[in-house]
Each structure stands twice: as C-alpha cells, then as structure tokens.
Design an enzyme around this catalytic site. Structure first.
Site, PDB file in Angstrom:
ATOM      1  N   ALA A  58      -1.306 -12.626 -11.555  1.00  0.00           N
ATOM      2  CA  ALA A  58      -1.213 -13.925 -10.873  1.00  0.00           C
ATOM      3  C   ALA A  58      -0.809 -13.744  -9.415  1.00  0.00           C
ATOM      4  CB  ALA A  58      -0.212 -14.820 -11.596  1.00  0.00           C
ATOM      5  N   ASN A 115      -0.723  -3.676   2.330  1.00  0.00           N
ATOM      6  CA  ASN A 115      -0.946  -2.792   1.181  1.00  0.00           C
ATOM      7  C   ASN A 115       0.245  -2.741   0.222  1.00  0.00           C
ATOM      8  OD1 ASN A 115      -1.969  -0.157  -0.227  1.00  0.00           O
ATOM      9  ND2 ASN A 115       0.043   0.360   0.608  1.00  0.00           N
ATOM     10  N   SER A 169      -6.235  -6.513  -6.327  1.00  0.00           N
ATOM     11  CA  SER A 169      -6.417  -5.719  -7.549  1.00  0.00           C
ATOM     12  C   SER A 169      -7.514  -6.348  -8.398  1.00  0.00           C
ATOM     13  CB  SER A 169      -5.117  -5.702  -8.354  1.00  0.00           C
ATOM     14  OG  SER A 169      -5.340  -5.218  -9.663  1.00  0.00           O
ATOM     15  N   ASP A 193      12.138  -4.687   3.834  1.00  0.00           N
ATOM     16  CA  ASP A 193      11.971  -5.090   2.438  1.00  0.00           C
ATOM     17  C   ASP A 193      11.141  -6.370   2.449  1.00  0.00           C
ATOM     18  OD1 ASP A 193      12.073  -6.013  -0.129  1.00  0.00           O
ATOM     19  OD2 ASP A 193      14.247  -5.821  -0.346  1.00  0.00           O
ATOM     20  N   SER A 232       4.248   4.856   3.198  1.00  0.00           N
ATOM     21  CA  SER A 232       4.995   6.099   2.978  1.00  0.00           C
ATOM     22  C   SER A 232       4.355   6.949   1.893  1.00  0.00           C
ATOM     23  CB  SER A 232       6.429   5.757   2.566  1.00  0.00           C
ATOM     24  OG  SER A 232       6.427   4.888   1.444  1.00  0.00           O
ATOM     25  N   ARG A 233       3.524   6.321   1.046  1.00  0.00           N
ATOM     26  CA  ARG A 233       2.899   7.077  -0.049  1.00  0.00           C
ATOM     27  C   ARG A 233       1.680   6.323  -0.571  1.00  0.00           C
ATOM     28  NH1 ARG A 233       5.819   5.010  -4.893  1.00  0.00           N
ATOM     29  NH2 ARG A 233       7.337   3.527  -4.124  1.00  0.00           N
ATOM     30  N   TYR A 291       1.897  -9.964 -12.717  1.00  0.00           N
ATOM     31  CA  TYR A 291       1.318  -9.155 -11.631  1.00  0.00           C
ATOM     32  C   TYR A 291      -0.045  -9.708 -11.215  1.00  0.00           C
ATOM     33  CZ  TYR A 291      -1.149  -5.241  -9.404  1.00  0.00           C
ATOM     34  OH  TYR A 291      -1.894  -4.473  -8.540  1.00  0.00           O
ATOM     35  N   GLY A 347       3.644  -0.308   3.296  1.00  0.00           N
ATOM     36  CA  GLY A 347       3.705   0.607   2.148  1.00  0.00           C
ATOM     37  C   GLY A 347       2.947   1.888   2.425  1.00  0.00           C
TER      38      GLY A 347
HETATM   39  P1  NAP Z   1       2.733   3.123  -4.722  1.00  0.00           P
HETATM   40  O1  NAP Z   1       2.315   4.534  -4.576  1.00  0.00           O
HETATM   41  O2  NAP Z   1       3.720   2.751  -5.770  1.00  0.00           O
HETATM   42  O3  NAP Z   1       3.257   2.605  -3.307  1.00  0.00           O
HETATM   43  C1  NAP Z   1       3.771   1.307  -3.180  1.00  0.00           C
HETATM   44  C2  NAP Z   1       4.160   1.077  -1.737  1.00  0.00           C
HETATM   45  O4  NAP Z   1       4.662  -0.262  -1.616  1.00  0.00           O
HETATM   46  C3  NAP Z   1       5.253   2.028  -1.272  1.00  0.00           C
HETATM   47  O5  NAP Z   1       4.952   2.490   0.015  1.00  0.00           O
HETATM   48  C4  NAP Z   1       6.510   1.153  -1.257  1.00  0.00           C
HETATM   49  O6  NAP Z   1       7.433   1.514  -0.240  1.00  0.00           O
HETATM   50  C5  NAP Z   1       5.929  -0.218  -0.960  1.00  0.00           C
HETATM   51  N1  NAP Z   1       6.798  -1.279  -1.478  1.00  0.00           N
HETATM   52  C6  NAP Z   1       7.132  -1.543  -2.773  1.00  0.00           C
HETATM   53  N2  NAP Z   1       8.007  -2.574  -2.819  1.00  0.00           N
HETATM   54  C7  NAP Z   1       8.228  -2.952  -1.544  1.00  0.00           C
HETATM   55  C8  NAP Z   1       9.037  -3.959  -0.934  1.00  0.00           C
HETATM   56  N3  NAP Z   1       9.857  -4.770  -1.646  1.00  0.00           N
HETATM   57  N4  NAP Z   1       9.011  -4.072   0.413  1.00  0.00           N
HETATM   58  C9  NAP Z   1       8.246  -3.255   1.146  1.00  0.00           C
HETATM   59  N5  NAP Z   1       7.457  -2.280   0.642  1.00  0.00           N
HETATM   60  C10 NAP Z   1       7.449  -2.141  -0.690  1.00  0.00           C
HETATM   61  O7  NAP Z   1       1.505   2.136  -4.978  1.00  0.00           O
HETATM   62  P2  NAP Z   1      -0.079   2.238  -4.678  1.00  0.00           P
HETATM   63  O8  NAP Z   1      -0.731   2.549  -5.954  1.00  0.00           O
HETATM   64  O9  NAP Z   1      -0.343   3.067  -3.487  1.00  0.00           O
HETATM   65  O10 NAP Z   1      -0.367   0.697  -4.393  1.00  0.00           O
HETATM   66  C11 NAP Z   1      -0.720   0.203  -3.122  1.00  0.00           C
HETATM   67  C12 NAP Z   1      -1.324  -1.186  -3.319  1.00  0.00           C
HETATM   68  O11 NAP Z   1      -2.497  -1.080  -4.123  1.00  0.00           O
HETATM   69  C13 NAP Z   1      -0.388  -2.168  -4.042  1.00  0.00           C
HETATM   70  O12 NAP Z   1      -0.496  -3.458  -3.460  1.00  0.00           O
HETATM   71  C14 NAP Z   1      -0.937  -2.189  -5.465  1.00  0.00           C
HETATM   72  O13 NAP Z   1      -0.659  -3.396  -6.150  1.00  0.00           O
HETATM   73  C15 NAP Z   1      -2.425  -2.012  -5.189  1.00  0.00           C
HETATM   74  N6  NAP Z   1      -3.176  -1.506  -6.350  1.00  0.00           N
HETATM   75  C16 NAP Z   1      -2.977  -0.213  -6.785  1.00  0.00           C
HETATM   76  C17 NAP Z   1      -3.689   0.215  -7.897  1.00  0.00           C
HETATM   77  C18 NAP Z   1      -3.564   1.629  -8.423  1.00  0.00           C
HETATM   78  O14 NAP Z   1      -4.166   1.936  -9.468  1.00  0.00           O
HETATM   79  N7  NAP Z   1      -2.832   2.522  -7.772  1.00  0.00           N
HETATM   80  C19 NAP Z   1      -4.559  -0.654  -8.555  1.00  0.00           C
HETATM   81  C20 NAP Z   1      -4.712  -1.955  -8.092  1.00  0.00           C
HETATM   82  C21 NAP Z   1      -4.023  -2.369  -6.965  1.00  0.00           C
HETATM   83  P3  NAP Z   1       8.606   2.637  -0.486  1.00  0.00           P
HETATM   84  O15 NAP Z   1       7.979   3.783  -1.175  1.00  0.00           O
HETATM   85  O16 NAP Z   1       9.091   2.976   0.875  1.00  0.00           O
HETATM   86  O17 NAP Z   1       9.628   1.949  -1.315  1.00  0.00           O
END
Ligand code: NAP
Length: 266
Positions: A158, A90, A143, A63, A14-15, A156, A12
């Site tokens: 869980a 991630n 998280s 995926d 890419s962003r 989520y 993950g």
């Molecule tokens: P985000 O900006 O939405 O990025 C999510 C990433 O996961 C993207 O790179 C996406 O890839 C990838 N992804 C989603 N579904 C996928 C799948 N089926 N197969 C492969 N890759 C997949 O999220 P983020 O906030 O950076 O979150 C990163 C991690 O931190 C996650 O595990 C999230 O649960 C955790 N987290 C985030 C927060 C927060 O406040 N941001 C809080 C607690 C935990 P594509 O873009 O290429 O589809």
C-alpha cells in the site's frame, strides 16, 4: 564555455539499489549527493568511489521517516552545489507481515519512509526547481508489489501504491515547469532487503520460478535502466517502468503466512 555538470541526489545510496544508481550516474558525469540514514561509513565509501570517476560527491544524513528531516535534506542538498537536476527517491523499508499481525507502528513505518519521506523531499526539491525556473527529472523507486498486491505485503504494498499514485499526480502538476516525474517498479533484486529469502534454497527456487528471467536482478541492472531514463528523458512523465525480469506477467508467488498474533478481542 563548458556546460555546468548536472547534479543528482540519490536517497538510500549507502547500499543496494541506491548505491548502484549513484555510481552509475557518476560514470555518466553527474555530481552526486549520497543520502544515507545509518550507514555513514558505507556512504563515505560510495562518495570516494564516485570521486574516482572525476566528478564531485558529498554525503548527507537524514531520517526520511521524519517529514522535517526530509524537508531539511532537500534544502541542504540544493545548497551543496546550488541546485539539483536529478532526484532519485530510492530509500525504502520492506518486510512481510500477515495482514492480521500489522500494528499501527508497522503501517506508520512503511508510510513514513516509503511514501511521506519521498513526498516531502520531492516537494522541497521541486519547489526550488520551480522558484529558479529550472526543470529537472525525478525518479521514484516503487515496487511490483505496489501494482500487484502480494501476500504478506498489505502494508508495504500500500505504501508503494501510494507512491505510484503520487508520482502520477505530481507528473501532471509539475509538467508545466518542465519537471518530469516517473517511477520504476522494481521486482526481486539482490540486496540486503531480501538476503533472508536468498538464504533459503527452497524459497529461493520458488521465487525464481515466478520470474520469467528465472533469477533475481542485480542492483546494477536496475541502475542502468534508471540512469539511462534520467539522462535521456525530455518528453516522458507520469510513466511506470517495470524492471522485474518479467515478474509482473506471471501469476505471483508466496504462500499465506501463518497468523501469529493472538486475537486480542477474545
Ligand atoms: P536496502 O539495501 O535495504 O537499502 C535501503 C536503503 O534505504 C538504505 O540505504 C537505507 O539507509 C535507506 N533507508 C531505510 N530507512 C530509511 C529511513 N528511515 N530514512 C532514510 N533512509 C532510509 O534496500 P534496496 O533493496 O536497495 O531497496 C531500495 C529501494 O528499492 C526501496 O525503496 C525498496 O522498497 C525498493 N525495492 C527493492 C526491491 C528488492 O528486491 N531489493 C524490490 C522492490 C522494491 P541506511 O542503510 O543508511 O540506513
């Protein structure tokens, strides 16, 4: 003889948080594999940015909700430079839903990516590490909601609690192979995942009020902690590091969301 560069696979990337971790590891001199699911152009931009730091980069698509794809990603990533030293699990999906509204698809969606995808990728990479007798370091982004249950987060939370538990079991079983496994329980961080919250001033104020630091974190602030652990750990495994501005110390936030699905049993 100069020591070979270490290599990292960040899912993950890419962003969001994954992108920040990938870039931070590159600044520390690691070659990085940028995994993505949909965002090929964004992943390629991250690859280009990583190369600016004088290290190698490659992008791989998968995926992770499909176990076979997670396993294939692990083998492909191992083959890019003949090994992986650092894995960052991630990639994840997150949204809120009332407990009564959760469908089998919601529950499968969370578990398949957040738990099973991480497990099968980690298992594949760890098997290679064990077979080649080389240690490594694995970080899973969990998280605060996997530690303290939140309203609207029964499915989520869980999935992240399952990942937390898996990290600790794997840490014990992989320690004899010098593979360390730790988790990072992240709080509210500014990414696409919560853009909707940040667009609602009242809700944003409410969330910020529940965070001792009084604000969302930045992806780079999480990446700095994750990368410094990954680069320095020798004797740390099975730990959960919270990167949450103190959020877990507070009472929590969130009002009960309305129940929207009609009772199908009546
Ligand atoms: P985000 O900006 O939405 O990025 C999510 C990433 O996961 C993207 O790179 C996406 O890839 C990838 N992804 C989603 N579904 C996928 C799948 N089926 N197969 C492969 N890759 C997949 O999220 P983020 O906030 O950076 O979150 C990163 C991690 O931190 C996650 O595990 C999230 O649960 C955790 N987290 C985030 C927060 C927060 O406040 N941001 C809080 C607690 C935990 P594509 O873009 O290429 O589809």
């Amino acid at each position: 003889m100069t020591e070979a560069r270490k290599t990292a696979l960040v899912t993950g990337a890419s962003r969001g948080i994954g992108k920040a971790i990938a870039l931070q590891l590159a600044t520390q001199g690691l070659n990085v594999i940028v995994h993505y699911k949909r965002e090929a152009a964004e992943a390629e931009a991250v690859v280009q940015a990583i190369r600016q730091h004088g290290v190698e980069a490659a992008a791989l698509q998968a995926d992770l909700s499909v176990p076979e794809a997670a396993i294939a990603l692990g083998h492909a990533a191992w083959g890019v430079w003949g090994g992986i030293d650092v894995l960052v699990n991630n990639a994840g999906v997150s949204y809120k839903k009332h407990f009564l509204d959760n469908t089998p698809e919601d529950v499968d969606g969370f578990m398949n990516v957040n738990y099973k995808g991480a497990l099968f990728l980690m298992q594949t990479i760890a098997r290679h590490m064990v077979e080649e007798g080389r240690g490594g370091s694995i970080a899973c982004i969990t998280s605060v909601n996997g530690i303290r249950p939140g309203i609207g987060l029964s499915a989520y939370g869980a999935s992240k609690a399952a990942l937390e538990s898996m990290v600790k079991s794997a840490a014990m079983e992989l320690a004899p192979h010098n593979i360390r496994v730790n988790s990072f329980a992240v709080g509210a961080v500014e990414t696409d995942i919560n853009a909707g919250v940040r667009q609602q001033p009242e809700l944003l104020q409410e969330v910020n009020a529940g965070i001792p630091m009084g604000r969302f974190g930045l992806p780079e602030e999480v990446a700095a902690v994750v990368s410094s652990m990954l680069l320095n750990d020798r004797y740390m495994t099975g730990s959960t590091i919270t990167v949450d501005g103190g959020l877990l110390l507070m009472r929590g936030y969130g009002k009960a969301a309305p129940y929207t699905t009609k009772d199908q049993n009546t």
